[in-house]
Design a protein around this motif. Structure first.
Motif, mmCIF file in Angstrom:
data_model
loop_
_atom_site.group_PDB
_atom_site.id
_atom_site.type_symbol
_atom_site.label_atom_id
_atom_site.label_comp_id
_atom_site.label_asym_id
_atom_site.label_seq_id
_atom_site.Cartn_x
_atom_site.Cartn_y
_atom_site.Cartn_z
ATOM 1 N N GLN A 186 8.514 -16.855 7.887
ATOM 2 C CA GLN A 186 9.034 -15.580 8.367
ATOM 3 C C GLN A 186 8.469 -14.447 7.497
ATOM 4 O O GLN A 186 8.595 -14.468 6.276
ATOM 5 N N THR A 187 7.839 -13.501 8.147
ATOM 6 C CA THR A 187 7.287 -12.318 7.449
ATOM 7 C C THR A 187 7.809 -11.078 8.144
ATOM 8 O O THR A 187 7.763 -10.976 9.374
ATOM 9 N N ILE A 188 8.311 -10.130 7.347
ATOM 10 C CA ILE A 188 8.780 -8.878 7.926
ATOM 11 C C ILE A 188 8.026 -7.713 7.288
ATOM 12 O O ILE A 188 7.609 -7.776 6.124
ATOM 13 N N GLY A 189 7.809 -6.713 8.050
ATOM 14 C CA GLY A 189 7.104 -5.539 7.532
ATOM 15 C C GLY A 189 8.077 -4.512 6.990
ATOM 16 O O GLY A 189 9.101 -4.227 7.619
ATOM 17 N N TYR A 190 7.737 -3.992 5.819
ATOM 18 C CA TYR A 190 8.567 -2.948 5.219
ATOM 19 C C TYR A 190 7.820 -1.628 5.319
ATOM 20 O O TYR A 190 6.618 -1.549 5.091
ATOM 21 N N ALA A 191 8.559 -0.558 5.635
ATOM 22 C CA ALA A 191 8.011 0.798 5.618
ATOM 23 C C ALA A 191 9.110 1.752 5.186
ATOM 24 O O ALA A 191 10.205 1.760 5.769
ATOM 25 N N GLY A 192 8.847 2.523 4.140
ATOM 26 C CA GLY A 192 9.840 3.472 3.654
ATOM 27 C C GLY A 192 9.169 4.690 3.049
ATOM 28 O O GLY A 192 8.012 4.638 2.630
ATOM 29 N N SER A 193 9.909 5.784 3.007
ATOM 30 C CA SER A 193 9.352 7.042 2.495
ATOM 31 C C SER A 193 10.376 7.769 1.649
ATOM 32 O O SER A 193 11.600 7.613 1.854
ATOM 33 N N VAL A 194 9.868 8.548 0.700
ATOM 34 C CA VAL A 194 10.714 9.468 -0.078
ATOM 35 C C VAL A 194 9.940 10.765 -0.247
ATOM 36 O O VAL A 194 8.702 10.777 -0.176
ATOM 37 N N PRO A 195 10.629 11.890 -0.446
ATOM 38 C CA PRO A 195 9.909 13.147 -0.685
ATOM 39 C C PRO A 195 8.985 13.027 -1.898
ATOM 40 O O PRO A 195 9.338 12.419 -2.910
ATOM 41 N N LEU A 196 7.788 13.587 -1.794
ATOM 42 C CA LEU A 196 6.815 13.540 -2.877
ATOM 43 C C LEU A 196 7.133 14.661 -3.867
ATOM 44 O O LEU A 196 6.825 15.827 -3.635
ATOM 45 N N GLU A 197 7.789 14.305 -4.958
ATOM 46 C CA GLU A 197 8.212 15.292 -5.952
ATOM 47 C C GLU A 197 7.114 15.518 -6.986
ATOM 48 O O GLU A 197 6.190 14.706 -7.136
ATOM 49 N N THR A 224 4.332 0.772 2.353
ATOM 50 C CA THR A 224 4.366 -0.319 3.329
ATOM 51 C C THR A 224 4.046 -1.610 2.607
ATOM 52 O O THR A 224 3.285 -1.623 1.625
ATOM 53 N N ALA A 225 4.631 -2.701 3.083
ATOM 54 C CA ALA A 225 4.403 -4.012 2.475
ATOM 55 C C ALA A 225 4.869 -5.100 3.440
ATOM 56 O O ALA A 225 5.669 -4.840 4.361
ATOM 57 N N ASP A 226 4.363 -6.291 3.253
ATOM 58 C CA ASP A 226 4.838 -7.463 3.989
ATOM 59 C C ASP A 226 5.705 -8.296 3.057
ATOM 60 O O ASP A 226 5.268 -8.672 1.951
ATOM 61 N N LEU A 227 6.943 -8.555 3.483
ATOM 62 C CA LEU A 227 7.851 -9.413 2.711
ATOM 63 C C LEU A 227 7.817 -10.803 3.337
ATOM 64 O O LEU A 227 8.168 -10.985 4.508
ATOM 65 N N ILE A 228 7.406 -11.793 2.579
ATOM 66 C CA ILE A 228 7.286 -13.175 3.066
ATOM 67 C C ILE A 228 8.510 -13.952 2.603
ATOM 68 O O ILE A 228 8.735 -14.127 1.399
ATOM 69 N N LEU A 229 9.297 -14.400 3.559
ATOM 70 C CA LEU A 229 10.590 -15.022 3.261
ATOM 71 C C LEU A 229 10.552 -16.531 3.353
ATOM 72 O O LEU A 229 11.604 -17.181 3.354
ATOM 73 N N ASP A 230 9.362 -17.136 3.418
ATOM 74 C CA ASP A 230 9.245 -18.562 3.698
ATOM 75 C C ASP A 230 10.080 -19.419 2.766
ATOM 76 O O ASP A 230 10.671 -20.431 3.190
ATOM 77 N N SER A 231 10.167 -19.067 1.485
ATOM 78 C CA SER A 231 10.893 -19.902 0.526
ATOM 79 C C SER A 231 12.328 -19.445 0.307
ATOM 80 O O SER A 231 13.060 -20.041 -0.491
ATOM 81 N N LEU A 232 12.718 -18.386 0.989
ATOM 82 C CA LEU A 232 14.071 -17.857 0.837
ATOM 83 C C LEU A 232 15.041 -18.617 1.741
ATOM 84 O O LEU A 232 14.777 -18.825 2.925
ATOM 85 N N SER A 283 0.844 -1.192 0.000
ATOM 86 C CA SER A 283 0.000 0.000 0.000
ATOM 87 C C SER A 283 0.879 1.241 0.000
ATOM 88 O O SER A 283 2.031 1.207 0.438
ATOM 89 N N PHE A 284 0.315 2.311 -0.517
ATOM 90 C CA PHE A 284 1.009 3.592 -0.594
ATOM 91 C C PHE A 284 0.142 4.654 0.055
ATOM 92 O O PHE A 284 -1.078 4.573 0.050
ATOM 93 N N SER A 285 0.782 5.651 0.597
ATOM 94 C CA SER A 285 0.053 6.776 1.155
ATOM 95 C C SER A 285 0.884 8.039 1.006
ATOM 96 O O SER A 285 2.097 7.975 0.833
ATOM 97 N N ARG A 286 0.169 9.215 0.995
ATOM 98 C CA ARG A 286 0.832 10.493 0.942
ATOM 99 C C ARG A 286 0.588 11.204 2.255
ATOM 100 O O ARG A 286 -0.463 11.072 2.868
ATOM 101 N N GLY A 287 1.533 12.013 2.649
ATOM 102 C CA GLY A 287 1.338 12.819 3.840
ATOM 103 C C GLY A 287 2.624 13.508 4.233
ATOM 104 O O GLY A 287 3.716 12.953 4.073
ATOM 105 N N GLY A 288 2.487 14.731 4.712
ATOM 106 C CA GLY A 288 3.677 15.451 5.139
ATOM 107 C C GLY A 288 4.654 15.721 4.032
ATOM 108 O O GLY A 288 5.859 15.863 4.276
ATOM 109 N N GLY A 289 4.146 15.779 2.786
ATOM 110 C CA GLY A 289 5.029 16.039 1.652
ATOM 111 C C GLY A 289 5.855 14.840 1.242
ATOM 112 O O GLY A 289 6.827 14.978 0.505
#
Length: 498
Positions: free
Chosen positions: A120-131, A45-53, A34-40
């Motif tokens: 094993q599942t890990i949560g990803y969250a990252g942001s970049v400036p909204l250009e 966010t996403a769930d990375l599923i590593l079960d087969s890794l 999922s994606f969201s905008r806010g604060g410029g």
């Protein structure tokens, strides 16, 4: 306020989906993107599923989301570092080989040890400036991963690319305007009849009549010309008489004031007669018949002179010069008539041709019959717009449009018809601009909004156009100007954290 976009990606190449909301990289599956905008900023966010890794003790994998714009712009989000058992401990102790290089090549936001053989599942969250480029077009998102640590673009991509947009324009609120009720357009039926009157009299005779000088007056055929025109104007059962105008013309002989009195009296008599006729035959209000008069018909006299083959060019030039000479009142017109009668240039022609042959044709009646649509239901108007839209008002057209769902082909077609027949109308231009904005035709919307006026709805539409162009700050200022308009307030709320 954050705005969230939930995505359902599609499959590319030979990649396999494990569910409707997950895609496989061959070693990593990703769910709940999922994606969201806010604060410029743009947030992912996403769930990375590593079960087969599976990672050996001394292995690592760098996983990095990358955004790409339509013109090749890129933005790299923070990286997750996945490590095997031994590499994990080395990272924690700071003894991991080439760690400084990795930190230079990647923005590592999280390091996670892979527990081989375990779910094993890990949560990803990252942001970049909204250009701005992220706001104005589709953005492609891909997940890149590599095991060599050579940089984001040295590794492999997922093979799956997801298109999304970070521009809220599709959620913006727009308003159509229903124009005010105005007079309906009229269709004009014009004609000419030579209704005769006795010399120096204004009484109308509708049957054969012998005048005092022996002249036989028979107006039956000429009155029938008017009757037939009225009947023809009413052949369309959807129309009614809006007005009948009678305009009487007199020829230039005799004093101007006398001609004025005769022309006015004769026009009044004919108008009253026609008013009674339509009242009795069609139950039309006689007051819809009006009259006017032209005391001396110099305009048609000029046409006679221009068209005549009985005079030479020199005489034609002299006559036109006399006719076109300025006249500011009755005395000037009377002076022209005397010139015609007495000037040697014209005297013979006046006696032999102008007075006996040309002037009688100037004593004519013009009539103008105006029709308009009868009052009718919106459903009936929906039929009329397909065959005779020129007879409809802008208000009626919008009433027809409202019969259909906004954005439907039928609705949009009516909006375009309204613009075609009322191209100068601010309301018609605004409504067509709203349709263009809804259809993402921003170039046409900009052109239409130039002629859409300054109503709150038009100003709001210009704000939405700024949003479409990624100009959020400009849009905010516009929405703030008209925050009393509910649509503008909602649009402003959508941008409040941008």
């Amino acid at each position: 306020m954050k705005r969230k976009l939930q995505l359902l990606p599609t499959v590319g190449g030979i990649m396999m989906l494990t569910s409707a909301a997950a895609f496989a990289t061959g070693v990593i599956k990703t769910e709940n993107i999922s994606f969201s905008r806010g604060g410029g900023k743009m947030h992912l966010t996403a769930d990375l599923i590593l079960d087969s890794l599976r990672l050996k003790s001394e292995q690592q994998m760098f996983v990095t989301p990358v955004l790409t714009g339509e013109d090749g712009e890129t933005a790299v989000l923070p990286t997750i570092l996945l490590t095997g058992r031994g590499m994990h401990y080395a990272y924690e102790r700071g003894t991991m080989r080439d760690l400084k290089k990795y930190r230079r090549l990647y923005d590592i936001s999280q390091e996670v040890r892979r527990e081989n053989g375990k779910p094993q599942t890990i949560g990803y969250a990252g942001s970049v400036p909204l250009e701005k480029w992220m706001r104005t077009g589709n953005v492609e998102i891909e997940l890149r991963y590599d095991t060599c640590g050579c940089g984001v673009y040295s590794g492999s991509a997922t093979g799956l690319k997801i298109d999304t947009t970070f521009n809220p324009v599709t959620g913006m609120r727009l308003s159509y305007i229903t124009p005010k009720v105005t007079d309906l357009p009229v269709s004009i039926h014009e004609g000419r009849a030579r209704v005769q009157f006795e010399v120096d009299r204004t009484q109308l005779h509708d049957n054969v009549y012998r005048a005092r000088n022996g002249q036989v007056i028979d107006n039956r055929e000429q009155l029938k010309v008017i009757y037939d025109s009225i009947e023809y104007a009413l052949t369309d059962p959807n129309v009614e008489i809006a007005k009948i105008e009678i305009i009487g013309y007199a020829s230039p002989e005799s004093p101007y004031e006398h001609n004025k009195e005769l022309a006015t009296g004769r026009s009044r008599a004919l108008a009253q007669y026609i008013g009674n006729y339509v009242g009795n035959r069609y139950s039309i209000d006689p007051s819809l018949t009006d009259f006017d008069a032209v005391p001396e018909n110099w305009a048609e006299f000029r046409e006679q002179v221009v068209a005549s083959k009985e005079i030479g060019e020199a005489q034609r030039k002299d006559l036109l010069e006399l006719i076109d000479s300025p006249a500011f009142g009755p005395a000037d017109y009377d002076a022209k008539e005397r010139e015609l009668k007495n000037n040697p240039k014209f005297k013979e022609l006046y006696q032999k041709k102008i007075l006996p042959q040309w002037f009688p044709h100037l004593r004519a009646t013009r009539f103008r019959i105006s029709t308009r649509l009868k009052p009718m239901t919106d459903d009936k108007l929906a039929e009329i717009i397909t065959v005779a839209p020129e007879k409809m008002s802008l208000n009626q057209m919008m009433r027809v449009a409202r019969l259909y769902k906004e954005g439907s082909d039928e609705f949009n077609n009516v909006i375009e018809t309204a613009l075609k027949y009322y191209p100068e109308s601010e309301e018609a231009n605004l409504n067509a601009a709203v349709t263009a904005l809804n259809n993402k035709d921003y170039q046409r919307a900009a052109q239409l909004l130039e002629r859409a006026g300054d109503s709150a709805e038009a100003v709001n539409a210009r704000g939405v156009l700024h949003v479409a162009n990624g100009e959020f700050e400009e849009a905010k200022k516009i929405f703030e100007q008209i925050d009393s308009l509910p649509e503008a307030q909602k649009n402003l709320n959508m941008l409040e954290d941008e």
